[in-house]
Design a protein around this motif. Structure first.
Motif, PDB file in Angstrom:
ATOM      1  N   ASN A 677       0.820  -1.222   0.000  1.00  0.00           N
ATOM      2  CA  ASN A 677       0.000   0.000   0.000  1.00  0.00           C
ATOM      3  C   ASN A 677       0.851   1.268   0.000  1.00  0.00           C
ATOM      4  O   ASN A 677       0.385   2.336   0.405  1.00  0.00           O
ATOM      5  CB  ASN A 677      -0.952   0.001   1.197  1.00  0.00           C
ATOM      6  CG  ASN A 677      -0.209  -0.039   2.532  1.00  0.00           C
ATOM      7  OD1 ASN A 677       1.018  -0.179   2.557  1.00  0.00           O
ATOM      8  ND2 ASN A 677      -0.940   0.069   3.625  1.00  0.00           N
ATOM      9  N   GLY A 679       1.539   3.172  -2.188  1.00  0.00           N
ATOM     10  CA  GLY A 679       0.930   4.193  -3.039  1.00  0.00           C
ATOM     11  C   GLY A 679       0.138   5.227  -2.270  1.00  0.00           C
ATOM     12  O   GLY A 679      -0.181   6.297  -2.806  1.00  0.00           O
ATOM     13  N   LYS A 680      -0.170   4.948  -0.998  1.00  0.00           N
ATOM     14  CA  LYS A 680      -0.914   5.923  -0.187  1.00  0.00           C
ATOM     15  C   LYS A 680      -0.025   7.096   0.254  1.00  0.00           C
ATOM     16  O   LYS A 680      -0.546   8.098   0.742  1.00  0.00           O
ATOM     17  CB  LYS A 680      -1.517   5.230   1.034  1.00  0.00           C
ATOM     18  CG  LYS A 680      -2.622   4.236   0.685  1.00  0.00           C
ATOM     19  CD  LYS A 680      -3.234   3.634   1.936  1.00  0.00           C
ATOM     20  CE  LYS A 680      -4.358   2.664   1.595  1.00  0.00           C
ATOM     21  NZ  LYS A 680      -4.961   2.051   2.807  1.00  0.00           N
ATOM     22  N   SER A 700       0.917  -0.620  -6.480  1.00  0.00           N
ATOM     23  CA  SER A 700       0.556   0.702  -5.945  1.00  0.00           C
ATOM     24  C   SER A 700       1.725   1.686  -6.013  1.00  0.00           C
ATOM     25  O   SER A 700       1.541   2.895  -5.874  1.00  0.00           O
ATOM     26  CB  SER A 700       0.068   0.589  -4.498  1.00  0.00           C
ATOM     27  OG  SER A 700       1.139   0.294  -3.613  1.00  0.00           O
ATOM     28  N   SER A 703       1.462   4.720  -8.106  1.00  0.00           N
ATOM     29  CA  SER A 703       0.572   5.823  -7.703  1.00  0.00           C
ATOM     30  C   SER A 703       1.340   6.982  -7.075  1.00  0.00           C
ATOM     31  O   SER A 703       0.737   7.993  -6.701  1.00  0.00           O
ATOM     32  CB  SER A 703      -0.475   5.318  -6.702  1.00  0.00           C
ATOM     33  OG  SER A 703      -1.267   4.297  -7.279  1.00  0.00           O
TER      34      SER A 703
END
Length: 868
Positions: A677, A679-680, A700, A703
């Motif tokens: 995760n 990409g957060k 991700s 991103s």
């Protein structure tokens, strides 16, 4: 940037800081009026001249003062006032001219008047004047320029223009035209007849390679700025600009001095810095009104004697040339007040130079001077003297006759003692003697009552005389890297002292007296022999920056909570085995450095650091990534690199909670995977993850749209994701020392994202074609039984429709349809084409379809030599 220019900037801080410190005593002109030397110095070393460098070994982070400003006299609107405007304005920046303005408002202040004149006209072209509001000119002109309402300025700065504007200039009667920072290559198509009333034209930072002969039509032009272009030739017709007073040709490609310039008899300011001039013609002496001349960073090997016959010259900049001596004729420059000759090859100063009795600023950094004549006593008006980076062994005692001296910088020489009678320089405000062989600071330094800054770093001083306490105005002291064993008690009596750097000494105890220095804002005590974090530090309730790195401190006293103003705390390279909970009481802390310690855990209380922005806990003994850090939602920079610590093997998914994180350094660990995760972390700009064991990048990762810098060298990557081309902000990349196959290491070696993404796009197209051919091989050769087994291995359910059409649709068509469906489902799971091909071949091997596998193997061998 060249070494010359780097050191030039370095030299500038020393006087700049001094000027800044004094600036609050001066009256500033609002709006467009600034020091002309900002523009002149931009041509010589890229910085305004009011930034003469600090030469101490440490960066000054708090050396700034508020600047006082007030309105100047409001000009009248008549023509006479308009012409006199330039000489009537008050100087803004604290240059030598300011020293004159402040301390000697005598008739000899010609530098001030000229500088003001330049400021009034030139700086109206600056950002302040020609900014967003400069088209609202009727009022602005009346107030700022003293011009009538019929005057008009056109500001087209940074509008992306590729050619000289035409139609807009026919609408209004233009006096002031700003075309800075565009991409104009020529005057093609321009009708200069529309600009006959033009007085100021600025075209700096364009792409001009030539100048039209029609420039002669602008016969009332007063200021022309074509600096930062690609001009190699100036047409002789420029000689027709009889009204021109200021001409800026710096930062071009001019090799020969433009012959037309010698006819500009009214010229007062000329900048030809950063060109390729090797020779200055004798005809330059015809410019009898020239007051400011800049020839910095040219290719001059001798001092042009013709310069000595410019009777009104008050400022001469020859920084960054190859001049080894000065002619005796220099004595003819009777009005010279400012001489800049940093970064040359001067080995001595002729006694003739000391006949220039109006000299107020002399900069000679980075030459080869071995001695200064005692005739320096003649410089009774000298205010700034910069002699850094020479090979001086002593300064003549008679420098004490330079009673107006305010800034004296002697860093990086071979001095063993200060000049005798230096205490007589009553106006001295800044003294820099960094990196010499000074053994002691004389007691009579106490007589320097106006001193603001003392810099003695990099000497062999063992103590500081108690008499320094009498220098009540001192605000900054640098004593780093000496041989001081006891804290100088006299410093504690300086109630104006806000900056103290005493790094790299042998101090082991802090006296109680320091607790009275409550005005201190910045304290550096790095690399001493402190065994404890003294309670006396905790009394410094206004302290904002505290550096106690490279000592032997093991714990923090609870009273540190009193230091509520602390923003920066550096405790690297100490003996901490546990993270001190006491630090978590510093609610305003923004920067914290605990690197190079023995810390194993982070306490939950760290969440109390609500303002923390930068955290360095690299090279410690964490057995796992401290998840407590993930509560720091304000954190922007985290360094947990473990080059000298216990290696981390994984990153927690909770890392994604730190949504403000801009810079992350996880290098020199044993991390196998980046969190799925990641990409957060939408704000991430820089990721250093080199020297780990990372084998792939999660989907991700693509991103991270703000990512600009990525270092994944020294990992186990075999392939890069095709979508990496979507990371449009990525500029700095490094994938060295990975076993890369897709793309090959040779492609990545150039560190060019375009090359990598182009390869990956073509590889995707190739893989797509190969997969389609594999589908055809399977569909045309598989048996019904093996098809059933294949569907099981691929987790591909056979629908009722497939069963009902079994008798009417051929096996080949049904297989191809099933594989297309499987491909679509897998693509939704973000599997690459290459991964699908590998998964299919494994499934075929498991069901024993060896004949099909042989055909696929042959296809792959064939495609190694054929481009699709």
């Amino acid at each position: 940037m060249s070494e010359k220019e780097d050191t030039s900037k370095e030299v500038e801080d020393s006087s700049s800081q001094f000027r800044t410190e004094s600036k609050s005593q001066l009256v500033e002109k609002p709006g467009f009026i600034k020091e002309i030397s900002n523009l002149l110095k931009e041509g010589s070393d890229g910085k305004p001249s009011d930034q003469i460098s600090e030469t101490h070994p440490r960066k000054d982070t708090l050396d700034r003062h508020d600047e006082t400003s007030s309105s100047g006299n409001k000009p009248k609107r008549n023509k006479e006032q308009r012409e006199a405007l330039q000489s009537s304005e008050t100087v803004t920046s604290y240059d030598s001219s300011q020293l004159i303005t402040e301390t000697s408002p005598s008739p000899s202040s010609s530098i001030t008047e000229m500088t003001a004149e330049c400021e009034a006209s030139v700086h109206f072209l600056s950002h302040e004047t020609l900014g967003e509001n400069s088209l609202q000119l009727s009022e602005e002109n009346e107030k700022g320029l003293g011009l009538g309402s019929d005057d008009f300025t056109v500001n087209l700065k940074a509008k992306g223009l590729q050619e000289f504007p035409k139609d807009i200039l026919k609408i209004k009667y233009v006096k002031y035209l700003n075309l800075d920072e565009n991409k104009i290559k020529s005057f093609k198509g321009a009708d200069l007849g529309d600009l006959l009333g033009l007085e100021i034209l600025s075209l700096q930072h364009n792409e001009l390679s030539s100048f039209p002969s029609e420039i002669q039509l602008l016969n009332i032009l007063r200021i022309l700025n074509v600096s930062h272009n690609q001009l190699s030739h100036i047409p002789k017709e420029i000689s027709q600009l009889g009204s021109i007073k200021q001409l800026f040709l710096n930062n071009n490609d001019i090799e020969n001095f433009p012959s037309g310039l010698v006819s500009l008899r009214n010229l007062e300011i000329l900048s030809l810095a950063k060109n390729k001039l090797r020779h200055i013609p004798d005809t330059l002496s015809s410019l009898k009104n020239l007051s400011v001349l800049t020839l910095a960073y040219s290719q001059l090997t001798i001092f042009p004697k013709v310069l000595c016959f410019l009777p009104k010259l008050i400022s001469l900049n020859l920084t960054g040339n190859l001049i080894s001596s000065l002619p005796k004729e220099i004595r003819e420059l009777k009005n010279l007040g400012k001489l800049l000759m940093d970064h040359n090859k001067l080995t001595f100063l002729p006694v003739d130079i000391f006949q220039l009795l109006k000299m107020q600023e002399l900069q000679l950094t980075n030459n080869k001077l071995e001695v200064i004549s005692h005739k320096i006593e003649n410089f009774r008006e000298l205010k700034i003297l910069i002699l850094d980076k020479n090979i001086l062994k002593e300064i003549p005692e008679k420098i004490s006759h330079c009673v107006m001296l305010e800034c004296l910088s002697l860093s990086d020489n071979k001095l063993t003692e200060l000049p005798k009678n230096i205490h007589k320089l009553k106006n001295l405000r800044k003294l820099c003697v960094n990196r010499n062989n000074i053994v002691r600071i004389p007691e009579d330094i106490s007589h320097l009552n106006n001193m603001l800054g003392l810099e003695f770093s990099g000497n062999i001083i063992t103590d500081v005389p108690i008499e320094i306490k009498n220098c009540r105005k001192i605000t900054k002291v640098e004593l780093s890297y000496n041989k001081i064993t006891y804290f100088p008690i006299g410093l504690c009596a300086l109630d104006s002292l806000y900056y103290l750097s005493i790094n790299g000494n042998y101090i082991s105890e802090i006296p109680v007296d320091i607790s009275f220095s409550k005005q201190l804002l910045h304290l550096e005590f790095n690399e001493n022999n402190l065994l404890i974090f003294s309670e006396h530090f905790c009394s410094l309730i206004n302290l904002q920056h505290l550096d106690l790195g490279k000592n032997q401190i093991r714990k923090i006293p609870p009273s540190i909570s009193n230091m509520a103003s602390l923003h920066v705390l550096i405790l690297c390279c100490n003996k901490f085995e546990t993270f001190p909970i006491e630090v978590c009481t510093l609610a305003n802390l923004q920067v914290l450095n605990f690197s190079e310690n023995q810390i194993q855990k982070i306490p939950p209380e760290i969440c109390n650091l609500k303002e923390i922005q930068k955290l360095n806990i690299s090279s410690n003994q964490f057995t796992y990534f401290p998840t407590e850090l993930c509560q720091l939602l304000s954190l922007e920079e985290l360094n947990i690199s473990q080059i000298n610590g216990t290696k981390l093997t994984r990153l927690p998914e909770e890392l994604s909670n730190m949504t403000q994180l801009k810079r992350l350094d996880i290098s020199n660990n044993a991390i196998r995977a980046i969190p799925t995760n990641i990409g957060k972390l939408r704000s991430l700009v820089s990721l250093n993850a080199y020297n780990n064991q990372i084998s792939y990048l999660p989907p991700s990762f693509l991103s991270l749209n703000d990512l600009q810098q990525l270092n994944l060298s020294g990992n186990n990557l075999t392939a890069l994701p095709s979508g990496i081309y979507n990371l449009f902000s990525l500029k700095d990349i490094n994938f060295d020392d990975n076993p890369l196959v897709r793309p090959p290491r040779e492609i990545c070696k150039a560190k060019q994202l375009y090359t990598i993404t182009r390869y990956l796009q073509r590889a995707d197209e190739r893989d797509e074609k190969i997969l389609e051919k594999i589908f055809k091989i399977v569909a045309n050769n598989i048996t019904e039984t093996n098809f059933q087994f294949l569907c099981q291995k691929l987790n591909l359910a056979i629908s009722e429709t497939d069963r009902s059409t079994k008798s009417t649709v051929s096996l080949s068509e049904r297989v191809h349809e099933a594989l297309d469906r499987w491909k679509m489902e897998s693509t939704n799971l973000l599997l690459t084409t290459a991964a699908l091909s590998d998964q299919l071949t494994r499934a075929l091997t498991l069901i024993g379809a060896y004949e099909i596998m042989d055909k696929i193997t042959a296809l792959k061998l064939f495609t190694c030599t054929i481009k699709f």
